[in-house]
Enzyme design. Sequence first.
Site, PDB file in Angstrom:
ATOM      1  N   HIS A  89       0.830  -1.195   0.000  1.00 21.72           N
ATOM      2  CA  HIS A  89       0.000   0.000   0.000  1.00 21.72           C
ATOM      3  C   HIS A  89       0.871   1.253   0.000  1.00 21.72           C
ATOM      4  O   HIS A  89       0.445   2.319  -0.445  1.00 21.72           O
ATOM      5  CB  HIS A  89      -0.918   0.029   1.218  1.00 21.72           C
ATOM      6  CG  HIS A  89      -1.986  -1.010   1.196  1.00 21.72           C
ATOM      7  ND1 HIS A  89      -1.806  -2.267   1.712  1.00 21.72           N
ATOM      8  CD2 HIS A  89      -3.252  -0.978   0.712  1.00 21.72           C
ATOM      9  CE1 HIS A  89      -2.912  -2.970   1.557  1.00 21.72           C
ATOM     10  NE2 HIS A  89      -3.804  -2.214   0.949  1.00 21.72           N
TER      11      HIS A  89
ATOM     12  N   ASP B 255      -4.605  -6.048  -7.823  1.00 22.31           N
ATOM     13  CA  ASP B 255      -4.784  -5.357  -6.559  1.00 22.31           C
ATOM     14  C   ASP B 255      -4.996  -3.882  -6.901  1.00 22.31           C
ATOM     15  O   ASP B 255      -4.788  -3.458  -8.045  1.00 22.31           O
ATOM     16  CB  ASP B 255      -3.564  -5.566  -5.665  1.00 22.31           C
ATOM     17  CG  ASP B 255      -3.897  -5.517  -4.178  1.00 22.31           C
ATOM     18  OD1 ASP B 255      -4.983  -5.022  -3.825  1.00 22.31           O
ATOM     19  OD2 ASP B 255      -3.069  -5.979  -3.369  1.00 22.31           O
TER      20      ASP B 255
END
Length: 523
Positions: free
Chosen positions: A191, A268
């Site tokens: 992230h 993702d």
Amino acid sequence: MSILIPTVPDSDQLHRDALTVLQPGFDGTEPPEWVHRHIAAGLGSVALFGRNVTGQAQLTELCRELRRENPDLLIAIDEEGGDVTRLEVGSGSSWPGNLALGAIDDPALTRDVARELGRALAECGINFNWAPAADVNSNPGNPVIGVRSFGADTELCARHTAAWVEGLQSAGVAACAKHFPGHGDTNVDSHHGLPLIDVAEDLLRSRDLPPFKAAVAAGAKAMMSAHIMIPALDPVYPATLSPAVLGGLLRGPESRGGLGYQGLIVTDAVEMGAIADTYGIAQGTVLALAAGADAICVGGGLCDEETVLELRDAIVEAVRSGRLAEDRLADAAARVRALGSWARQARFGAGAAQSAPVEPDLAIGLRAARRALKVTEDPAQPFVPVTERPYVVSFSPESNIAVGDETPWGVAGMLAERFPGTRTRSVGPEQAEEAELDALAAALVAEAEGRRLVLVVRDVHRHAWMSAALRLLLTSRPDALVVEMGVPQAEPVGALHIVTHGAARVCGLAAVEVLTGLPSVRG
């Protein structure tokens, strides 16, 4: 406020296909007008997050509204159970996560838990779940996988990944094994940055790939790519953008060392730092599609119409300039539509009549959480259940983005419900840095005087400040009770040490049953 853009004509197949491969999110508990408009123009999927959910009735109505323009719409959610929950973001999950199921190591139970979770999703109208995590958590310091993995053993992860996929899809919800080709050996959260896994290809194949092979054999409808660099597979591009990883390793025939996978490949989230900060979301989207991805996840952070338009237009321009083959885009869009058709038929059958929904067995989650507990007693400190208001200190590390910080965890609230007057204290790294640990420990011991002391930790092995504070407190209060709700790597300490293998609400309930010697109301 969103910009009003004329609806793309149905005859413009290129624009429709570009919309079809996007899986965007939006803000709020009702679909914005722009979402309806783009679904009508070809958008094939919509992603839901905790911000979109307040309860079952609201979520059911939301899904019904989203399908107004397209009954084959894929409605995706990130519902792993355990620490990562969107259905129960405000209360904590009714389902133990992967590590708890792996600790029990009963694939039939894993299959049953996933089936009941799938029924809970299907009951609301969700037909695509970005789960399970098939990653082998080989690095105990992993900051983003941890309890989301079934464990550190490859074969254990493989058999439970297969069972989870089978259970979920038996409820008519498409499973999505992630994060291919394996996010378990990382020490960076994708992230925030681009993790590097610099190991030999032979190790990756023997350690990380078997759970994904098991998912393929179990019929997983989707696979999610990982934003990780693996030089042994591709020294240039991260897995999500790599033709060698997606087109070769995942799609390639087994005779050439591939997995032969023919289902949907979804990325993702492209706004994660690993992609956005290195390639940008538009270029990342085009590269992912060219590499073999069929759907682009976006919307956890960027959840507006402008993002959808930016990505749609980037795809269209890439096709027109020759950077993305039109037949590659058409193939990707066809896979999205095929999965949407499967999901509709799985729920409604071949005919138009809706089959009666099967209510999920919510009690199975608590039963499983109880089985996942590992309890260690100190022979020198005979355990006596907590019978009156204790003092509970919860050591709260910074949550990773996948888990989020809005979902409650721990046992403090549950003990306070049983024993009004319970005192609670939450200690994070900021407090530990601001105060000398000796002074902090002394203050906590003083506040706990005359009460049973319960210390709740999460991945204590990963946090030096937490380990030091725990050691200081136990020096003064060796009778303290310790609950570890993360990956259990540290040695058991305290008069009683409970390992829950996850911080789901049911894991906390199971721990409280042991602490108090009293059963929960449900289960």
